[in-house]
Design an enzyme around this catalytic site. Structure first.
Site, PDB file in Angstrom:
ATOM      1  N   HIS A  56       0.830  -1.221   0.000  1.00 38.97           N
ATOM      2  CA  HIS A  56       0.000   0.000   0.000  1.00 38.97           C
ATOM      3  C   HIS A  56       0.861   1.267   0.000  1.00 38.97           C
ATOM      4  O   HIS A  56       0.518   2.266   0.647  1.00 38.97           O
ATOM      5  CB  HIS A  56      -0.962   0.023   1.196  1.00 38.97           C
ATOM      6  CG  HIS A  56      -1.936  -1.111   1.189  1.00 38.97           C
ATOM      7  ND1 HIS A  56      -3.120  -1.062   0.473  1.00 38.97           N
ATOM      8  CD2 HIS A  56      -1.913  -2.317   1.781  1.00 38.97           C
ATOM      9  CE1 HIS A  56      -3.778  -2.207   0.642  1.00 38.97           C
ATOM     10  NE2 HIS A  56      -3.070  -2.982   1.420  1.00 38.97           N
ATOM     11  N   ASN A 129     -10.332  -3.280   1.728  1.00 35.54           N
ATOM     12  CA  ASN A 129      -9.917  -3.245   0.323  1.00 35.54           C
ATOM     13  C   ASN A 129     -11.146  -2.981  -0.549  1.00 35.54           C
ATOM     14  O   ASN A 129     -12.281  -3.045  -0.066  1.00 35.54           O
ATOM     15  CB  ASN A 129      -9.298  -4.587  -0.090  1.00 35.54           C
ATOM     16  CG  ASN A 129      -7.838  -4.715   0.325  1.00 35.54           C
ATOM     17  OD1 ASN A 129      -7.120  -3.724   0.426  1.00 35.54           O
ATOM     18  ND2 ASN A 129      -7.410  -5.931   0.569  1.00 35.54           N
ATOM     19  N   TYR A 339       0.224  -4.406  11.515  1.00 35.41           N
ATOM     20  CA  TYR A 339       0.044  -2.983  11.197  1.00 35.41           C
ATOM     21  C   TYR A 339       0.738  -2.094  12.213  1.00 35.41           C
ATOM     22  O   TYR A 339       1.521  -1.213  11.864  1.00 35.41           O
ATOM     23  CB  TYR A 339      -1.446  -2.646  11.066  1.00 35.41           C
ATOM     24  CG  TYR A 339      -1.990  -3.041   9.713  1.00 35.41           C
ATOM     25  CD1 TYR A 339      -2.123  -4.388   9.374  1.00 35.41           C
ATOM     26  CD2 TYR A 339      -2.327  -2.096   8.767  1.00 35.41           C
ATOM     27  CE1 TYR A 339      -2.590  -4.770   8.130  1.00 35.41           C
ATOM     28  CE2 TYR A 339      -2.807  -2.476   7.512  1.00 35.41           C
ATOM     29  CZ  TYR A 339      -2.936  -3.797   7.203  1.00 35.41           C
ATOM     30  OH  TYR A 339      -3.388  -4.168   5.966  1.00 35.41           O
TER      31      TYR A 339
END
Ligand code: NDP
Length: 503
Positions: A56, A129, A339
Protein backbone atom coordinates in the site's frame (compact mmCIF):
# COMPACT_ATOMS: atom_id res chain seq x y z
CA UNK A 1 13.83 41.84 18.40
CA UNK A 2 10.87 39.74 17.32
CA UNK A 3 11.21 37.97 13.99
CA UNK A 4 8.75 38.84 11.23
CA UNK A 5 6.51 35.97 10.08
CA UNK A 6 7.89 36.34 6.58
CA UNK A 7 11.55 35.93 7.63
CA UNK A 8 13.31 32.70 6.65
CA UNK A 9 14.79 30.85 9.62
CA UNK A 10 16.82 27.73 10.40
CA UNK A 11 14.97 24.80 11.94
CA UNK A 12 15.95 26.26 15.31
CA UNK A 13 14.20 29.52 14.44
CA UNK A 14 17.29 31.65 13.85
CA UNK A 15 16.84 34.23 11.07
CA UNK A 16 18.77 33.35 7.91
CA UNK A 17 20.65 36.11 6.10
CA UNK A 18 21.26 34.40 2.74
CA UNK A 19 19.74 31.24 1.22
CA UNK A 20 21.60 31.31 -2.11
CA UNK A 21 25.30 31.62 -1.28
CA UNK A 22 27.13 29.20 1.04
CA UNK A 23 29.72 30.66 3.39
CA UNK A 24 33.16 29.99 1.92
CA UNK A 25 36.79 30.90 2.55
CA UNK A 26 37.42 33.00 -0.49
CA UNK A 27 35.33 33.27 -3.66
CA UNK A 28 36.03 29.74 -4.88
CA UNK A 29 35.65 27.96 -1.55
CA UNK A 30 36.12 25.62 0.28
CA UNK A 31 32.87 25.81 2.27
CA UNK A 32 33.04 26.56 5.96
CA UNK A 33 31.72 24.23 8.61
CA UNK A 34 30.52 27.27 10.52
CA UNK A 35 27.79 27.74 7.93
CA UNK A 36 25.18 26.26 10.26
CA UNK A 37 22.37 27.01 7.82
CA UNK A 38 24.04 24.98 5.05
CA UNK A 39 24.65 22.05 7.42
CA UNK A 40 21.09 22.22 8.77
CA UNK A 41 19.61 22.29 5.28
CA UNK A 42 21.72 19.43 3.87
CA UNK A 43 21.45 17.24 6.95
CA UNK A 44 17.68 17.47 7.01
CA UNK A 45 17.44 16.83 3.28
CA UNK A 46 19.54 13.68 3.74
CA UNK A 47 16.88 12.38 6.12
CA UNK A 48 13.75 13.30 4.16
CA UNK A 49 12.76 9.74 3.25
CA UNK A 50 11.14 7.40 5.72
CA UNK A 51 10.72 3.70 4.92
CA UNK A 52 8.15 3.14 2.21
CA UNK A 53 5.22 0.96 3.22
CA UNK A 54 5.99 -2.64 2.14
CA UNK A 55 2.43 -2.82 0.84
CA UNK A 56 0.00 0.00 0.00
CA UNK A 57 2.92 2.38 -0.68
CA UNK A 58 1.13 4.54 -3.28
CA UNK A 59 -1.91 6.28 -1.89
CA UNK A 60 -4.10 9.36 -1.64
CA UNK A 61 -6.18 10.60 1.27
CA UNK A 62 -8.82 13.06 2.38
CA UNK A 63 -10.77 14.12 5.46
CA UNK A 64 -14.53 14.13 5.87
CA UNK A 65 -17.25 12.80 8.10
CA UNK A 66 -19.30 9.71 8.78
CA UNK A 67 -22.97 10.22 9.63
CA UNK A 68 -25.26 7.60 11.16
CA UNK A 69 -28.40 7.12 9.05
CA UNK A 70 -29.93 4.01 10.68
CA UNK A 71 -30.09 2.89 14.28
CA UNK A 72 -28.18 -0.38 14.83
CA UNK A 73 -27.64 0.07 18.59
CA UNK A 74 -29.26 -3.31 19.18
CA UNK A 75 -26.10 -4.80 17.67
CA UNK A 76 -23.33 -2.47 18.88
CA UNK A 77 -22.70 -0.12 21.78
CA UNK A 78 -20.15 1.89 19.78
CA UNK A 79 -20.76 5.50 20.76
CA UNK A 80 -20.14 6.87 17.26
CA UNK A 81 -23.01 4.68 16.01
CA UNK A 82 -25.32 5.52 18.93
CA UNK A 83 -27.66 8.03 17.32
CA UNK A 84 -29.10 8.72 13.89
CA UNK A 85 -27.60 12.00 12.65
CA UNK A 86 -24.44 11.70 14.75
CA UNK A 87 -21.34 12.80 12.83
CA UNK A 88 -17.75 11.68 13.38
CA UNK A 89 -14.71 13.17 11.66
CA UNK A 90 -12.86 10.69 9.44
CA UNK A 91 -9.61 10.48 7.49
CA UNK A 92 -9.58 8.07 4.54
CA UNK A 93 -6.61 6.74 2.58
CA UNK A 94 -6.94 4.85 -0.68
CA UNK A 95 -4.02 3.00 -2.23
CA UNK A 96 -2.77 0.35 -4.58
CA UNK A 97 -1.09 -2.64 -2.91
CA UNK A 98 1.94 -4.06 -4.72
CA UNK A 99 3.32 -1.01 -6.53
CA UNK A 100 6.01 1.22 -5.08
CA UNK A 101 5.39 4.82 -4.05
CA UNK A 102 6.03 6.05 -7.59
CA UNK A 103 4.01 3.38 -9.38
CA UNK A 104 0.97 4.04 -11.55
CA UNK A 105 -2.46 4.43 -9.96
CA UNK A 106 -4.08 2.43 -12.76
CA UNK A 107 -2.20 -0.85 -12.26
CA UNK A 108 -4.16 -4.10 -11.85
CA UNK A 109 -4.16 -4.55 -8.09
CA UNK A 110 -6.61 -4.56 -5.22
CA UNK A 111 -7.11 -1.05 -3.82
CA UNK A 112 -6.69 -0.30 -0.12
CA UNK A 113 -9.65 1.47 1.48
CA UNK A 114 -8.77 2.63 5.02
CA UNK A 115 -10.88 4.92 7.21
CA UNK A 116 -9.91 6.38 10.57
CA UNK A 117 -12.92 7.41 12.67
CA UNK A 118 -11.92 10.00 15.32
CA UNK A 119 -14.57 8.92 17.86
CA UNK A 120 -15.13 10.06 21.44
CA UNK A 121 -14.01 6.60 22.55
CA UNK A 122 -10.68 6.72 20.69
CA UNK A 123 -9.78 6.03 17.08
CA UNK A 124 -11.57 3.24 15.26
CA UNK A 125 -9.89 2.15 12.02
CA UNK A 126 -11.62 0.34 9.17
CA UNK A 127 -8.79 -1.12 7.09
CA UNK A 128 -10.35 -2.77 4.05
CA UNK A 129 -9.92 -3.25 0.32
CA UNK A 130 -12.07 -2.64 -2.74
CA UNK A 131 -12.48 -6.43 -3.00
CA UNK A 132 -14.60 -8.42 -0.54
CA UNK A 133 -12.23 -11.41 -0.36
CA UNK A 134 -8.49 -12.08 -0.21
CA UNK A 135 -5.97 -14.42 -1.88
CA UNK A 136 -4.92 -16.34 1.22
CA UNK A 137 -6.44 -17.19 4.59
CA UNK A 138 -3.39 -17.80 6.75
CA UNK A 139 -1.05 -14.91 7.69
CA UNK A 140 1.98 -17.22 7.52
CA UNK A 141 1.64 -17.02 3.73
CA UNK A 142 1.44 -13.24 3.53
CA UNK A 143 5.13 -12.30 3.12
CA UNK A 144 5.52 -15.02 0.44
CA UNK A 145 2.42 -13.86 -1.38
CA UNK A 146 3.56 -10.24 -1.44
CA UNK A 147 7.05 -11.21 -2.65
CA UNK A 148 5.41 -12.81 -5.70
CA UNK A 149 3.52 -9.60 -6.51
CA UNK A 150 6.69 -7.51 -6.34
CA UNK A 151 10.03 -7.84 -8.13
CA UNK A 152 12.13 -10.84 -9.09
CA UNK A 153 15.12 -11.18 -6.73
CA UNK A 154 17.69 -11.14 -9.56
CA UNK A 155 15.98 -9.35 -12.44
CA UNK A 156 14.26 -6.69 -10.32
CA UNK A 157 11.28 -6.84 -12.65
CA UNK A 158 7.70 -7.96 -12.13
CA UNK A 159 7.60 -11.65 -12.98
CA UNK A 160 4.64 -13.62 -14.32
CA UNK A 161 6.19 -16.94 -13.25
CA UNK A 162 6.44 -15.91 -9.61
CA UNK A 163 2.98 -14.37 -9.73
CA UNK A 164 1.15 -17.38 -11.19
CA UNK A 165 3.34 -20.07 -9.64
CA UNK A 166 2.34 -18.97 -6.14
CA UNK A 167 -1.34 -18.44 -7.00
CA UNK A 168 -1.67 -21.80 -8.75
CA UNK A 169 -0.02 -23.45 -5.72
CA UNK A 170 -2.51 -21.57 -3.51
CA UNK A 171 -5.90 -22.60 -4.90
CA UNK A 172 -7.87 -20.72 -2.21
CA UNK A 173 -6.87 -17.58 -4.16
CA UNK A 174 -9.23 -18.44 -7.06
CA UNK A 175 -12.06 -16.17 -5.89
CA UNK A 176 -9.87 -13.11 -5.41
CA UNK A 177 -7.99 -13.84 -8.66
CA UNK A 178 -11.33 -13.78 -10.46
CA UNK A 179 -12.24 -10.41 -8.92
CA UNK A 180 -8.76 -9.01 -9.59
CA UNK A 181 -8.73 -9.98 -13.26
CA UNK A 182 -12.24 -8.64 -13.83
CA UNK A 183 -12.32 -4.94 -14.66
CA UNK A 184 -12.80 -4.29 -10.92
CA UNK A 185 -9.05 -4.94 -10.69
CA UNK A 186 -8.54 -1.63 -12.51
CA UNK A 187 -11.06 0.82 -10.98
CA UNK A 188 -11.30 4.08 -12.89
CA UNK A 189 -10.19 6.02 -9.78
CA UNK A 190 -10.65 5.97 -6.00
CA UNK A 191 -14.13 7.55 -6.02
CA UNK A 192 -15.78 4.92 -8.21
CA UNK A 193 -15.14 1.81 -6.16
CA UNK A 194 -16.54 0.09 -3.07
CA UNK A 195 -14.74 -0.74 0.17
CA UNK A 196 -15.16 -4.04 2.01
CA UNK A 197 -13.98 -5.16 5.44
CA UNK A 198 -13.33 -8.60 3.97
CA UNK A 199 -12.82 -9.90 7.48
CA UNK A 200 -15.64 -10.68 9.82
CA UNK A 201 -15.62 -8.56 12.99
CA UNK A 202 -17.42 -8.76 16.30
CA UNK A 203 -20.04 -6.22 17.27
CA UNK A 204 -21.41 -6.28 20.80
CA UNK A 205 -24.23 -4.33 22.36
CA UNK A 206 -24.80 -2.72 25.76
CA UNK A 207 -26.27 -5.99 27.06
CA UNK A 208 -23.04 -7.82 26.19
CA UNK A 209 -24.64 -9.81 23.33
CA UNK A 210 -22.32 -10.29 20.40
CA UNK A 211 -22.83 -10.60 16.64
CA UNK A 212 -20.55 -11.20 13.68
CA UNK A 213 -20.47 -8.53 10.98
CA UNK A 214 -18.95 -7.68 7.62
CA UNK A 215 -18.83 -4.03 6.59
CA UNK A 216 -19.41 -2.62 3.09
CA UNK A 217 -18.82 0.93 1.81
CA UNK A 218 -20.75 1.31 -1.46
CA UNK A 219 -19.75 4.16 -3.71
CA UNK A 220 -22.50 6.71 -4.39
CA UNK A 221 -20.63 7.79 -7.53
CA UNK A 222 -21.34 4.39 -9.11
CA UNK A 223 -18.82 1.69 -10.02
CA UNK A 224 -16.55 2.66 -12.92
CA UNK A 225 -13.65 0.60 -14.17
CA UNK A 226 -10.91 0.84 -16.77
CA UNK A 227 -10.38 -1.72 -19.47
CA UNK A 228 -6.96 -3.33 -19.71
CA UNK A 229 -6.12 -1.09 -22.65
CA UNK A 230 -7.25 2.08 -20.85
CA UNK A 231 -5.32 1.24 -17.69
CA UNK A 232 -2.13 0.51 -19.63
CA UNK A 233 -2.41 3.80 -21.50
CA UNK A 234 -3.11 5.80 -18.34
CA UNK A 235 -0.13 4.23 -16.56
CA UNK A 236 2.08 5.93 -19.13
CA UNK A 237 0.16 9.13 -19.74
CA UNK A 238 -0.94 10.01 -16.22
CA UNK A 239 0.37 7.64 -13.56
CA UNK A 240 -1.11 9.78 -10.75
CA UNK A 241 -4.57 10.07 -12.27
CA UNK A 242 -6.53 8.65 -9.29
CA UNK A 243 -4.60 10.76 -6.79
CA UNK A 244 -5.32 13.86 -8.87
CA UNK A 245 -8.96 12.90 -9.40
CA UNK A 246 -9.63 12.66 -5.65
CA UNK A 247 -7.88 15.94 -4.88
CA UNK A 248 -9.49 17.89 -7.71
CA UNK A 249 -13.01 16.65 -7.14
CA UNK A 250 -12.85 17.69 -3.46
CA UNK A 251 -11.19 20.97 -4.39
CA UNK A 252 -14.09 21.89 -6.68
CA UNK A 253 -16.73 20.89 -4.10
CA UNK A 254 -17.75 17.62 -5.75
CA UNK A 255 -17.51 15.58 -2.55
CA UNK A 256 -17.41 11.80 -2.97
CA UNK A 257 -19.58 9.72 -0.67
CA UNK A 258 -20.12 6.09 0.24
CA UNK A 259 -23.22 4.50 1.79
CA UNK A 260 -22.14 2.17 4.59
CA UNK A 261 -23.82 -1.19 5.23
CA UNK A 262 -23.28 -4.19 7.49
CA UNK A 263 -24.07 -7.83 7.08
CA UNK A 264 -24.90 -9.34 10.45
CA UNK A 265 -25.03 -12.94 11.66
CA UNK A 266 -25.75 -14.25 15.14
CA UNK A 267 -23.25 -16.64 16.78
CA UNK A 268 -25.78 -19.42 16.24
CA UNK A 269 -26.09 -18.67 12.50
CA UNK A 270 -22.31 -18.60 12.20
CA UNK A 271 -21.94 -21.92 14.04
CA UNK A 272 -24.36 -23.60 11.62
CA UNK A 273 -23.26 -21.80 8.44
CA UNK A 274 -22.37 -23.75 5.30
CA UNK A 275 -19.05 -21.87 4.98
CA UNK A 276 -16.43 -21.06 7.60
CA UNK A 277 -17.74 -17.55 8.31
CA UNK A 278 -14.26 -16.35 9.26
CA UNK A 279 -12.62 -17.51 6.02
CA UNK A 280 -11.62 -14.34 4.14
CA UNK A 281 -11.56 -16.12 0.77
CA UNK A 282 -15.37 -16.18 0.91
CA UNK A 283 -18.18 -13.63 1.03
CA UNK A 284 -21.46 -14.00 2.84
CA UNK A 285 -23.94 -14.08 -0.05
CA UNK A 286 -26.46 -11.24 0.30
CA UNK A 287 -29.32 -13.75 0.30
CA UNK A 288 -27.89 -15.27 3.52
CA UNK A 289 -27.01 -11.98 5.22
CA UNK A 290 -28.69 -8.94 3.64
CA UNK A 291 -27.00 -5.55 3.70
CA UNK A 292 -28.32 -3.29 6.46
CA UNK A 293 -27.61 0.41 6.11
CA UNK A 294 -25.83 2.15 8.98
CA UNK A 295 -24.51 5.44 7.63
CA UNK A 296 -22.85 7.54 4.99
CA UNK A 297 -19.27 8.75 4.59
CA UNK A 298 -18.52 12.01 2.81
CA UNK A 299 -15.01 13.26 1.99
CA UNK A 300 -14.93 17.06 1.85
CA UNK A 301 -11.47 18.28 2.86
CA UNK A 302 -8.11 17.77 1.21
CA UNK A 303 -4.96 17.36 3.26
CA UNK A 304 -2.97 20.56 3.68
CA UNK A 305 0.28 18.62 3.37
CA UNK A 306 0.68 15.19 1.79
CA UNK A 307 3.61 13.94 3.84
CA UNK A 308 2.26 15.17 7.17
CA UNK A 309 -1.20 13.79 6.75
CA UNK A 310 -1.19 11.00 4.15
CA UNK A 311 2.32 9.54 4.14
CA UNK A 312 2.41 9.53 7.94
CA UNK A 313 -1.15 8.23 8.35
CA UNK A 314 -1.06 4.98 10.29
CA UNK A 315 -4.10 2.70 10.26
CA UNK A 316 -4.54 -0.57 12.09
CA UNK A 317 -7.36 -3.10 12.12
CA UNK A 318 -6.39 -3.39 15.81
CA UNK A 319 -7.76 0.10 16.57
CA UNK A 320 -11.17 -0.77 18.01
CA UNK A 321 -13.67 1.09 20.18
CA UNK A 322 -16.03 -0.47 22.75
CA UNK A 323 -18.74 -2.26 20.74
CA UNK A 324 -16.39 -3.53 18.00
CA UNK A 325 -13.79 -6.28 18.27
CA UNK A 326 -11.88 -8.90 16.30
CA UNK A 327 -13.07 -12.26 15.05
CA UNK A 328 -11.01 -15.46 15.09
CA UNK A 329 -10.16 -14.98 11.37
CA UNK A 330 -6.49 -16.02 11.19
CA UNK A 331 -5.59 -13.41 8.59
CA UNK A 332 -7.10 -10.68 10.76
CA UNK A 333 -5.19 -11.94 13.78
CA UNK A 334 -1.93 -11.61 11.81
CA UNK A 335 -2.86 -8.09 10.75
CA UNK A 336 -3.63 -7.08 14.35
CA UNK A 337 0.12 -7.53 14.97
CA UNK A 338 1.58 -6.43 11.68
CA UNK A 339 0.04 -2.98 11.20
CA UNK A 340 1.14 -1.50 14.53
CA UNK A 341 4.51 -3.17 14.05
CA UNK A 342 4.96 -1.58 10.62
CA UNK A 343 4.13 1.89 11.98
CA UNK A 344 6.63 1.53 14.82
CA UNK A 345 9.23 0.70 12.17
CA UNK A 346 8.28 3.47 9.74
CA UNK A 347 7.30 6.25 12.13
CA UNK A 348 8.64 5.30 15.56
CA UNK A 349 7.24 4.16 18.89
CA UNK A 350 5.25 7.38 19.33
CA UNK A 351 3.61 7.43 15.91
CA UNK A 352 0.26 7.93 17.61
CA UNK A 353 1.35 11.48 18.51
CA UNK A 354 1.56 12.55 14.86
CA UNK A 355 -1.54 14.75 14.51
CA UNK A 356 -3.26 12.68 11.78
CA UNK A 357 -2.97 9.60 14.00
CA UNK A 358 -3.74 11.03 17.42
CA UNK A 359 -7.23 10.69 18.81
CA UNK A 360 -9.22 13.88 18.23
CA UNK A 361 -12.47 13.03 19.97
CA UNK A 362 -10.75 11.39 22.96
CA UNK A 363 -7.43 11.72 24.76
CA UNK A 364 -4.63 9.27 25.39
CA UNK A 365 -4.47 8.43 29.10
CA UNK A 366 -1.97 5.60 29.40
CA UNK A 367 1.18 4.57 31.27
CA UNK A 368 3.29 4.44 28.12
CA UNK A 369 6.21 6.82 28.45
CA UNK A 370 9.31 8.09 26.66
CA UNK A 371 10.65 6.78 23.34
CA UNK A 372 11.82 8.71 20.29
CA UNK A 373 9.80 11.79 19.31
CA UNK A 374 7.70 11.90 22.47
CA UNK A 375 6.36 15.33 21.59
CA UNK A 376 3.57 15.78 24.15
CA UNK A 377 4.08 16.28 27.92
CA UNK A 378 4.79 12.53 28.32
CA UNK A 379 2.25 12.13 31.13
CA UNK A 380 3.81 15.13 32.96
CA UNK A 381 4.21 14.45 36.68
CA UNK A 382 1.54 11.71 36.72
CA UNK A 383 2.43 8.19 37.87
CA UNK A 384 4.09 6.00 35.21
CA UNK A 385 3.11 2.64 36.70
CA UNK A 386 -0.08 0.73 37.51
CA UNK A 387 -1.48 -0.03 40.03
CA UNK A 388 -0.78 3.19 41.90
CA UNK A 389 -2.43 5.24 44.62
CA UNK A 390 -1.72 8.61 43.00
CA UNK A 391 -4.89 9.08 40.92
CA UNK A 392 -3.50 7.51 37.74
CA UNK A 393 -5.96 6.32 35.08
CA UNK A 394 -7.94 3.18 35.93
CA UNK A 395 -9.18 0.40 33.62
CA UNK A 396 -12.96 0.39 33.13
CA UNK A 397 -14.15 -3.24 33.24
CA UNK A 398 -17.47 -2.10 31.76
CA UNK A 399 -15.96 -1.55 28.30
CA UNK A 400 -14.52 -5.05 27.80
CA UNK A 401 -15.47 -7.41 24.99
CA UNK A 402 -17.92 -10.17 25.83
CA UNK A 403 -16.30 -13.50 26.67
CA UNK A 404 -16.59 -16.06 23.92
CA UNK A 405 -16.17 -19.78 24.21
CA UNK A 406 -13.03 -20.95 22.39
CA UNK A 407 -11.34 -24.32 22.83
CA UNK A 408 -9.30 -26.66 20.69
CA UNK A 409 -6.05 -28.49 20.16
CA UNK A 410 -2.99 -26.23 19.75
CA UNK A 411 -1.53 -27.29 16.40
CA UNK A 412 -0.83 -26.05 12.88
CA UNK A 413 -4.33 -26.80 11.60
CA UNK A 414 -4.47 -26.96 7.82
CA UNK A 415 -7.50 -25.86 5.82
CA UNK A 416 -8.52 -28.84 3.72
CA UNK A 417 -9.08 -27.68 0.17
CA UNK A 418 -12.49 -28.77 -1.06
CA UNK A 419 -14.87 -28.11 -3.94
CA UNK A 420 -16.61 -25.50 -1.79
CA UNK A 421 -13.52 -23.30 -2.22
CA UNK A 422 -14.35 -22.92 -5.92
CA UNK A 423 -18.09 -22.27 -5.64
CA UNK A 424 -18.08 -18.51 -5.11
CA UNK A 425 -15.57 -17.81 -7.89
CA UNK A 426 -17.83 -19.89 -10.12
CA UNK A 427 -20.94 -17.96 -9.00
CA UNK A 428 -19.22 -14.67 -9.70
CA UNK A 429 -18.28 -15.82 -13.20
CA UNK A 430 -21.60 -17.44 -14.06
CA UNK A 431 -24.27 -15.45 -12.21
CA UNK A 432 -22.92 -11.97 -11.49
CA UNK A 433 -20.80 -11.11 -14.52
CA UNK A 434 -22.29 -9.96 -17.82
CA UNK A 435 -21.09 -11.35 -21.17
CA UNK A 436 -18.90 -8.27 -21.54
CA UNK A 437 -17.44 -8.73 -18.02
CA UNK A 438 -16.59 -12.34 -18.90
CA UNK A 439 -14.97 -11.33 -22.20
CA UNK A 440 -12.80 -8.79 -20.41
CA UNK A 441 -11.95 -11.23 -17.60
CA UNK A 442 -10.72 -13.86 -20.05
CA UNK A 443 -8.75 -11.29 -22.07
CA UNK A 444 -7.17 -9.83 -18.90
CA UNK A 445 -6.12 -13.27 -17.65
CA UNK A 446 -4.81 -14.53 -20.98
CA UNK A 447 -2.73 -11.42 -21.63
CA UNK A 448 -1.00 -11.84 -18.24
CA UNK A 449 -0.85 -15.63 -17.76
CA UNK A 450 0.63 -16.13 -21.22
CA UNK A 451 3.90 -14.70 -19.86
CA UNK A 452 4.28 -17.60 -17.40
CA UNK A 453 5.75 -21.02 -18.19
CA UNK A 454 3.38 -23.50 -19.90
CA UNK A 455 3.29 -25.90 -16.93
CA UNK A 456 2.16 -23.02 -14.69
CA UNK A 457 -0.46 -21.99 -17.27
CA UNK A 458 -1.86 -25.53 -17.16
CA UNK A 459 -1.93 -25.67 -13.36
CA UNK A 460 -3.71 -22.30 -13.05
CA UNK A 461 -6.15 -22.94 -15.91
CA UNK A 462 -7.23 -26.18 -14.21
CA UNK A 463 -8.25 -24.05 -11.22
CA UNK A 464 -10.34 -21.78 -13.47
CA UNK A 465 -11.95 -24.93 -14.92
CA UNK A 466 -12.76 -26.16 -11.41
CA UNK A 467 -14.53 -22.86 -10.66
CA UNK A 468 -16.54 -23.05 -13.86
CA UNK A 469 -15.98 -25.27 -16.90
CA UNK A 470 -16.70 -22.52 -19.44
CA UNK A 471 -14.28 -20.22 -17.57
CA UNK A 472 -11.49 -22.83 -17.76
CA UNK A 473 -12.16 -23.73 -21.40
CA UNK A 474 -12.09 -20.11 -22.53
CA UNK A 475 -8.80 -19.41 -20.74
CA UNK A 476 -7.35 -22.64 -22.19
CA UNK A 477 -8.45 -21.58 -25.69
CA UNK A 478 -6.91 -18.14 -25.22
CA UNK A 479 -3.61 -19.74 -24.20
CA UNK A 480 -3.75 -22.53 -26.83
CA UNK A 481 -3.64 -25.17 -24.09
CA UNK A 482 -4.80 -28.74 -24.68
CA UNK A 483 -8.29 -28.75 -23.18
CA UNK A 484 -8.27 -32.47 -22.39
CA UNK A 485 -5.11 -31.97 -20.35
CA UNK A 486 -6.72 -29.04 -18.48
CA UNK A 487 -9.81 -31.19 -17.74
CA UNK A 488 -7.62 -33.99 -16.47
CA UNK A 489 -5.65 -31.63 -14.21
CA UNK A 490 -8.91 -30.23 -12.86
CA UNK A 491 -10.15 -33.72 -11.99
CA UNK A 492 -7.22 -34.71 -9.76
CA UNK A 493 -6.21 -33.53 -6.28
CA UNK A 494 -4.12 -30.41 -5.81
CA UNK A 495 -1.18 -32.59 -4.77
CA UNK A 496 -1.44 -34.62 -7.99
CA UNK A 497 -1.85 -31.43 -10.02
CA UNK A 498 1.30 -29.99 -8.48
CA UNK A 499 3.24 -33.21 -9.11
CA UNK A 500 2.09 -33.31 -12.73
CA UNK A 501 3.21 -29.71 -13.36
CA UNK A 502 6.58 -29.69 -11.62
CA UNK A 503 9.43 -27.69 -13.18
P1 NDP B 1 -25.49 -10.69 -5.39
O1 NDP B 1 -26.01 -10.80 -6.75
O2 NDP B 1 -26.42 -10.35 -4.26
O3 NDP B 1 -24.32 -9.60 -5.33
C1 NDP B 1 -23.34 -9.61 -6.32
C2 NDP B 1 -22.25 -8.67 -5.87
O4 NDP B 1 -21.20 -8.74 -6.81
C3 NDP B 1 -22.62 -7.23 -5.76
O5 NDP B 1 -22.22 -6.80 -4.47
C4 NDP B 1 -21.80 -6.52 -6.83
O6 NDP B 1 -21.32 -5.30 -6.33
C5 NDP B 1 -20.65 -7.46 -6.99
N1 NDP B 1 -19.97 -7.50 -8.27
C6 NDP B 1 -20.42 -7.30 -9.51
N2 NDP B 1 -19.44 -7.48 -10.41
C7 NDP B 1 -18.35 -7.82 -9.70
C8 NDP B 1 -17.02 -8.13 -10.05
N3 NDP B 1 -16.60 -8.14 -11.30
N4 NDP B 1 -16.15 -8.42 -9.06
C9 NDP B 1 -16.54 -8.43 -7.79
N5 NDP B 1 -17.80 -8.15 -7.40
C10 NDP B 1 -18.67 -7.85 -8.35
O7 NDP B 1 -24.72 -12.04 -5.13
P2 NDP B 1 -24.20 -12.80 -3.84
O8 NDP B 1 -24.18 -12.00 -2.60
O9 NDP B 1 -24.93 -14.09 -3.81
O10 NDP B 1 -22.72 -13.07 -4.29
C11 NDP B 1 -22.42 -13.66 -5.55
C12 NDP B 1 -21.00 -13.36 -5.89
O11 NDP B 1 -20.86 -11.94 -5.98
C13 NDP B 1 -20.03 -13.79 -4.79
O12 NDP B 1 -19.61 -15.10 -4.96
C14 NDP B 1 -18.92 -12.79 -4.93
O13 NDP B 1 -17.99 -13.24 -5.89
C15 NDP B 1 -19.60 -11.54 -5.49
N6 NDP B 1 -19.73 -10.49 -4.45
C16 NDP B 1 -20.47 -10.73 -3.33
C17 NDP B 1 -20.45 -9.82 -2.30
C18 NDP B 1 -21.14 -10.12 -1.03
O14 NDP B 1 -20.76 -9.51 -0.01
N7 NDP B 1 -22.13 -10.98 -1.00
C19 NDP B 1 -19.70 -8.56 -2.40
C20 NDP B 1 -19.05 -8.38 -3.67
C21 NDP B 1 -19.03 -9.35 -4.62
P3 NDP B 1 -22.16 -3.91 -6.55
O15 NDP B 1 -23.46 -4.11 -5.86
O16 NDP B 1 -21.33 -2.88 -5.92
O17 NDP B 1 -22.27 -3.75 -8.04
Amino acid sequence: MSIKKSTLTTSAGMPVSDDINSMTAGKQGPALIQDIHLLDKLAHFDRERIPERVVHAKGAGAFGYFEVTKDLTRYTRADFLSQVGKRTEVFTRFSTVGGEKGSADSERDPRGFAVKFYTHEGNYDFVGNNTPVFFIRDPLKFPDFIHTQKRHPAKNTKDANMFWDFLSLTPESIHQVTVLFSDRGTPSDYRHMNGYSGHTYMWYNAKGEHFWVKIHFKTEQGIKNLTREESTKLAGQDPDHATRDLYESIEKGDYPSWRVYVQIMTPDQVAKYKYDSFDITKVWPHSDAPLQEVGVMVLNRNPINYFAEVEQAAFSPGNFVPGIGPSPDKMLQGRLFSYHDTHRHRLGANYHLIPVNSPKGAMENSYQRDGQMRTDNNGAEGPNYYPNSFDGPLPDPGVGMPSIDISGIAARHAYTLSDIDFVQAGNLYKSVMTDLDRDHLIGNIVSHLRNAQKRIQFRQTALFYKANTDYGIRVAQGLNLNIEEVKHLASVTQEERVNATKG
